[in-house]
Design an enzyme around this catalytic site. Structure first.
Site, PDB file in Angstrom:
ATOM      1  N   GLY A 100      -4.573  -1.454   5.146  1.00 47.48           N
ATOM      2  CA  GLY A 100      -3.803  -2.592   4.635  1.00 47.48           C
ATOM      3  C   GLY A 100      -4.416  -3.930   5.013  1.00 47.48           C
ATOM      4  O   GLY A 100      -4.549  -4.834   4.190  1.00 47.48           O
ATOM      5  N   ARG A 101      -4.820  -4.072   6.270  1.00 51.51           N
ATOM      6  CA  ARG A 101      -5.342  -5.375   6.719  1.00 51.51           C
ATOM      7  C   ARG A 101      -6.774  -5.609   6.282  1.00 51.51           C
ATOM      8  O   ARG A 101      -7.345  -6.657   6.569  1.00 51.51           O
ATOM      9  CB  ARG A 101      -5.179  -5.526   8.241  1.00 51.51           C
ATOM     10  CG  ARG A 101      -5.788  -4.407   9.058  1.00 51.51           C
ATOM     11  CD  ARG A 101      -5.325  -4.481  10.524  1.00 51.51           C
ATOM     12  NE  ARG A 101      -5.727  -3.292  11.275  1.00 51.51           N
ATOM     13  CZ  ARG A 101      -5.021  -2.176  11.344  1.00 51.51           C
ATOM     14  NH1 ARG A 101      -3.869  -2.073  10.694  1.00 51.51           N
ATOM     15  NH2 ARG A 101      -5.433  -1.145  12.063  1.00 51.51           N
TER      16      ARG A 101
ATOM     17  N   HIS B  46      -3.950 -32.448  18.987  1.00 52.57           N
ATOM     18  CA  HIS B  46      -2.797 -33.218  19.464  1.00 52.57           C
ATOM     19  C   HIS B  46      -1.633 -32.311  19.814  1.00 52.57           C
ATOM     20  O   HIS B  46      -0.484 -32.753  19.877  1.00 52.57           O
ATOM     21  CB  HIS B  46      -2.407 -34.251  18.406  1.00 52.57           C
ATOM     22  CG  HIS B  46      -3.544 -35.183  18.104  1.00 52.57           C
ATOM     23  ND1 HIS B  46      -3.756 -36.340  18.815  1.00 52.57           N
ATOM     24  CD2 HIS B  46      -4.574 -35.090  17.226  1.00 52.57           C
ATOM     25  CE1 HIS B  46      -4.858 -36.936  18.365  1.00 52.57           C
ATOM     26  NE2 HIS B  46      -5.377 -36.190  17.403  1.00 52.57           N
TER      27      HIS B  46
ATOM     28  N   GLU C 199      10.770  -4.686   3.982  1.00 51.24           N
ATOM     29  CA  GLU C 199      10.823  -6.104   3.613  1.00 51.24           C
ATOM     30  C   GLU C 199      10.435  -6.301   2.146  1.00 51.24           C
ATOM     31  O   GLU C 199      11.107  -6.999   1.381  1.00 51.24           O
ATOM     32  CB  GLU C 199       9.853  -6.924   4.480  1.00 51.24           C
ATOM     33  CG  GLU C 199      10.241  -7.048   5.935  1.00 51.24           C
ATOM     34  CD  GLU C 199       9.581  -5.990   6.818  1.00 51.24           C
ATOM     35  OE1 GLU C 199       9.373  -4.848   6.333  1.00 51.24           O
ATOM     36  OE2 GLU C 199       9.294  -6.297   7.980  1.00 51.24           O
TER      37      GLU C 199
ATOM     38  N   LYS D  30      10.226  -0.438  13.269  1.00 47.53           N
ATOM     39  CA  LYS D  30      10.754  -0.095  11.938  1.00 47.53           C
ATOM     40  C   LYS D  30      11.758   1.046  12.052  1.00 47.53           C
ATOM     41  O   LYS D  30      12.824   1.031  11.440  1.00 47.53           O
ATOM     42  CB  LYS D  30       9.617   0.382  11.024  1.00 47.53           C
ATOM     43  CG  LYS D  30       8.620  -0.658  10.599  1.00 47.53           C
ATOM     44  CD  LYS D  30       7.665  -0.030   9.591  1.00 47.53           C
ATOM     45  CE  LYS D  30       6.433  -0.869   9.350  1.00 47.53           C
ATOM     46  NZ  LYS D  30       5.413  -0.220   8.560  1.00 47.53           N
TER      47      LYS D  30
ATOM     48  N   GLU E 180      -3.739  -6.035  15.310  1.00 43.29           N
ATOM     49  CA  GLU E 180      -3.234  -4.758  14.799  1.00 43.29           C
ATOM     50  C   GLU E 180      -4.345  -3.697  14.868  1.00 43.29           C
ATOM     51  O   GLU E 180      -4.076  -2.517  15.055  1.00 43.29           O
ATOM     52  CB  GLU E 180      -2.721  -4.909  13.358  1.00 43.29           C
ATOM     53  CG  GLU E 180      -1.827  -3.756  12.914  1.00 43.29           C
ATOM     54  CD  GLU E 180      -1.096  -4.019  11.607  1.00 43.29           C
ATOM     55  OE1 GLU E 180       0.050  -4.520  11.656  1.00 43.29           O
ATOM     56  OE2 GLU E 180      -1.646  -3.716  10.548  1.00 43.29           O
TER      57      GLU E 180
ATOM     58  N   LYS F  22       0.843  -1.196   0.000  1.00 40.29           N
ATOM     59  CA  LYS F  22       0.000   0.000   0.000  1.00 40.29           C
ATOM     60  C   LYS F  22       0.884   1.254   0.000  1.00 40.29           C
ATOM     61  O   LYS F  22       0.701   2.162  -0.794  1.00 40.29           O
ATOM     62  CB  LYS F  22      -0.925  -0.016   1.223  1.00 40.29           C
ATOM     63  CG  LYS F  22      -1.802   1.203   1.320  1.00 40.29           C
ATOM     64  CD  LYS F  22      -2.718   1.158   2.523  1.00 40.29           C
ATOM     65  CE  LYS F  22      -3.442   2.505   2.642  1.00 40.29           C
ATOM     66  NZ  LYS F  22      -4.276   2.606   3.822  1.00 40.29           N
TER      67      LYS F  22
HETATM   68  O1  F6P Z   1       2.727  -4.240   9.779  1.00 41.31           O
HETATM   69  C1  F6P Z   1       2.453  -2.895   9.642  1.00 41.31           C
HETATM   70  C2  F6P Z   1       1.888  -2.603   8.330  1.00 41.31           C
HETATM   71  O2  F6P Z   1       1.849  -1.231   8.259  1.00 41.31           O
HETATM   72  C3  F6P Z   1       0.508  -3.235   8.111  1.00 41.31           C
HETATM   73  O3  F6P Z   1      -0.528  -2.479   8.600  1.00 41.31           O
HETATM   74  C4  F6P Z   1       0.483  -3.409   6.649  1.00 41.31           C
HETATM   75  O4  F6P Z   1      -0.493  -4.331   6.251  1.00 41.31           O
HETATM   76  C5  F6P Z   1       1.885  -3.879   6.380  1.00 41.31           C
HETATM   77  O5  F6P Z   1       2.684  -3.103   7.256  1.00 41.31           O
HETATM   78  C6  F6P Z   1       2.364  -3.731   4.967  1.00 41.31           C
HETATM   79  O6  F6P Z   1       2.272  -2.418   4.541  1.00 41.31           O
HETATM   80  P1  F6P Z   1       2.358  -2.039   3.011  1.00 41.31           P
HETATM   81  O7  F6P Z   1       1.223  -2.684   2.308  1.00 41.31           O
HETATM   82  O8  F6P Z   1       2.280  -0.544   2.974  1.00 41.31           O
HETATM   83  O9  F6P Z   1       3.666  -2.546   2.488  1.00 41.31           O
END
Ligand code: F6P
Length: 547
Positions: A278-279, A395, A224, A510, A364, A218
């Protein structure tokens, strides 16, 4: 509407009323402390039926929860006094419910659940959604059919989605959940971790000349995802085809400029607006990998299932509104009965990632420390959400669920029909799920097992669970299931008076990682941190000359 709109905050008289209702609920808790659910079932033959609801292809049985009519009606009063009805309407009307980021909360628009004339930031919301959905589905159709071919004019065989959090968990979970609906046109892979083992392990079996990379972010600023995108870009370029990135790399984002700066052409970008969290974004173009795996029709069915749940949520009164009831029971369990965690156990192999998805969705969203207005909260707002697929789970940790001193409410998620050809196995699976909920309810009778070695067999029972039964784990029912949880989480947040749609807590780690990275790479001296952090960096960093 603005942030002062109904549902955003509470008046003083609402607050006073809420305080009284909470005190009443606390005293109801004392009233039922020694009572057993089994006795409630015996006293009220209609209990199971009256606490079981059907909505959008789902049957939800709340009768094994520690609620009676008095508790439920007081919880409904709590919902009313905390403005839940107004907040629901405000969300669908595009109010700025995400007050800390000054944004509307409109993932419901992605499944066609807002009024046609709704505008946000001068744009018609439905038009924006439809345009981007159609663009995305057109591209999906071309990729699946081979019309959108590779740089060497071959059919795309594999797709790798690079994203994390909301840009990974939803599409990954649903792509897997819909495995029986994959038609084999494409293989879809997911990579989230900055640990390159995941990416390299995925790429090593793929042919770069027939692989499409989707960078899903987003913000397009997530370390990452961008680190993995760079590795994947080089992997493509290693083929020697200078045009390969243009042809075989696309992005899903709400930050077009950053994507273009990264080197992905504007016509390869699928967008969504910042009013989609995002979520909550799996319904947007972030869901592209799902559509690539199962095709346009199935993706539309997913949206339709969520739309059915949206309509129910928007129109149904509090006492028959299933997401509201689910939220109220969660609050009762967590904040009144004191159960600190919530297990989610899907009895459907392909739904095994549901607990992880719900971890982000709930923790979150509601793992907050202050109210919408920044006031310190007096109680926790999110239980720890965890779980794995049944029957494996039985189990592993069900021993603790049955005999550990701390009760854990369980959501059993079942599919009535199976999508394979071994009916006997499916009967076994469902039998186990039902038996587990019965065991949690009934326990093992005290008289049978109180003394001697029998004490070791004693199971207290009276432990709460909800069973959510899907008619079938198909796109429509799964869409409804996820929307059910989304709305439940929203209602809990509203009752707690928090903003469920920001996530500032994630930022701290971060920020610190970006500060200490130069120390890890050796470009800055090891100093200015606590002794443990410095010690760990000293141990972990690669020394000059070390490979
Ligand atoms: O984990 C934090 C966060 O900001 C989430 O809310 C989001 O889904 C994720 O990082 C990834 O963010 P982006 O889609 O901006 O890479």
């Amino acid at each position: 509407m603005n942030k002062n709109s109904p549902g955003a905050g509470l008046t003083q008289s609402n607050r006073d009323q809420t305080t009284r209702i909470r005190a009443d609920l606390a005293s109801l808790r004392e009233d039922i402390r020694g009572e057993r659910m089994l006795d409630w079932f015996a006293a009220d033959p209609a209990r199971a039926e009256s606490l079981t609801f059907k909505v959008a292809g789902l049957t939800v049985d709340f009768s094994k929860q520690r609620v009676n009519a008095s508790v439920l009606s007081k919880l409904q009063a709590l919902a009313a006094s905390t403005g839940v009805e107004q907040a629901i309407q405000a969300m669908f009307a595009g109010a700025v419910l995400n007050n800390t980021e000054n944004r509307a909360v409109l993932h419901v628009a992605l499944r066609g659940s807002v009024d046609d004339d709704l505008c946000v930031d001068g744009e018609n919301v439905s038009d924006v959604v439809t345009t981007e959905l159609e663009r995305m589905l057109a591209a999906v159709g071309k990729i699946r059919s081979g019309d959108w071919s590779s740089v060497t004019d071959r059919k795309i065989t594999d797709v790798v989605n690079l994203g994390i959090g909301g840009s990974d968990l939803g599409p990954r979970m649903l792509t897997q959940a819909l495995t029986p609906f994959h038609d084999g046109q494409l293989r879809v892979h997911f990579v989230a971790n900055v640990d390159a083992h995941e990416l390299l392990d995925t790429l090593q079996s793929l042919d770069a000349e027939t692989t499409l990379i989707i960078v899903a972010s987003k913000s397009f600023g997530t370390e990452e995802t961008l680190a993995n995108a760079k590795i994947a870009k080089n992997w493509l370029l290693d083929t020697g085809h200078s045009e390969i990135v243009n042809q075989q790399m696309m992005a899903v984002s709400s930050n077009v400029q950053r994507v273009v700066d990264f080197g992905i052409a504007a016509d390869r970008i699928f967008q969504f607006r910042d009013w989609v969290g995002g979520r909550y974004s799996v319904w947007s173009v972030v869901g592209m990998p799902i559509a690539l795996a199962v095709g346009e029709d199935n993706f539309r069915k997913l949206l339709r299932g969520a739309n059915l749940m949206d309509r129910h949520f928007r129109e149904e009164p509090l006492h028959t509104n299933v997401p509201v009831i689910m939220a109220l029971i969660s609050i009762w369990n967590h904040n009144f009965l004191g159960y600190g965690s919530q297990a989610v156990v899907p009895y459907y192999h392909f739904l095994q990632r549901l607990p992880q998805y719900l971890q982000q969705a709930e923790m979150e969203s509601n793992g907050k420390g202050v109210s919408r207005d920044g006031e310190k909260l007096l109680e926790p707002c999110s239980p720890v959400v965890w779980g794995t697929a049944g029957t494996d789970a039985q189990h592993a940790y069900f021993q603790m669920l049955h005999q550990g001193p701390e009760a854990v409410p369980v959501d059993f998620v079942l599919s009535r029909r199976c999508l394979h050809t071994e009916p006997d196995s499916h009967v076994r699976l469902l039998t186990h799920a039902i038996a587990q909920s019965e065991a949690l309810l009934c326990g093992r009778s005290e008289s049978d097992s109180r003394s001697g070695s029998a004490a070791h067999k004693y199971c207290p029972g009276n432990r709460p669970s909800t069973t959510v039964l899907l008619e079938q784990a198909d796109p429509e029912n799964l869409g409804a299931l996820l929307a059910l949880y989304e709305h439940k989480i929203f209602v809990q947040g509203q009752i707690h008076g928090i903003n469920s749609f920001d996530q500032f807590g994630v930022e701290l780690g971060k920020q610190l990682a970006s500060e200490i990275r130069p120390m890890m790479t050796g470009s800055a001296p090891l100093q200015g941190r606590d002794a443990s952090t410095l010690g760990l960096m000293r141990l972990c960093r690669i020394q000059p000359g070390e490979s």
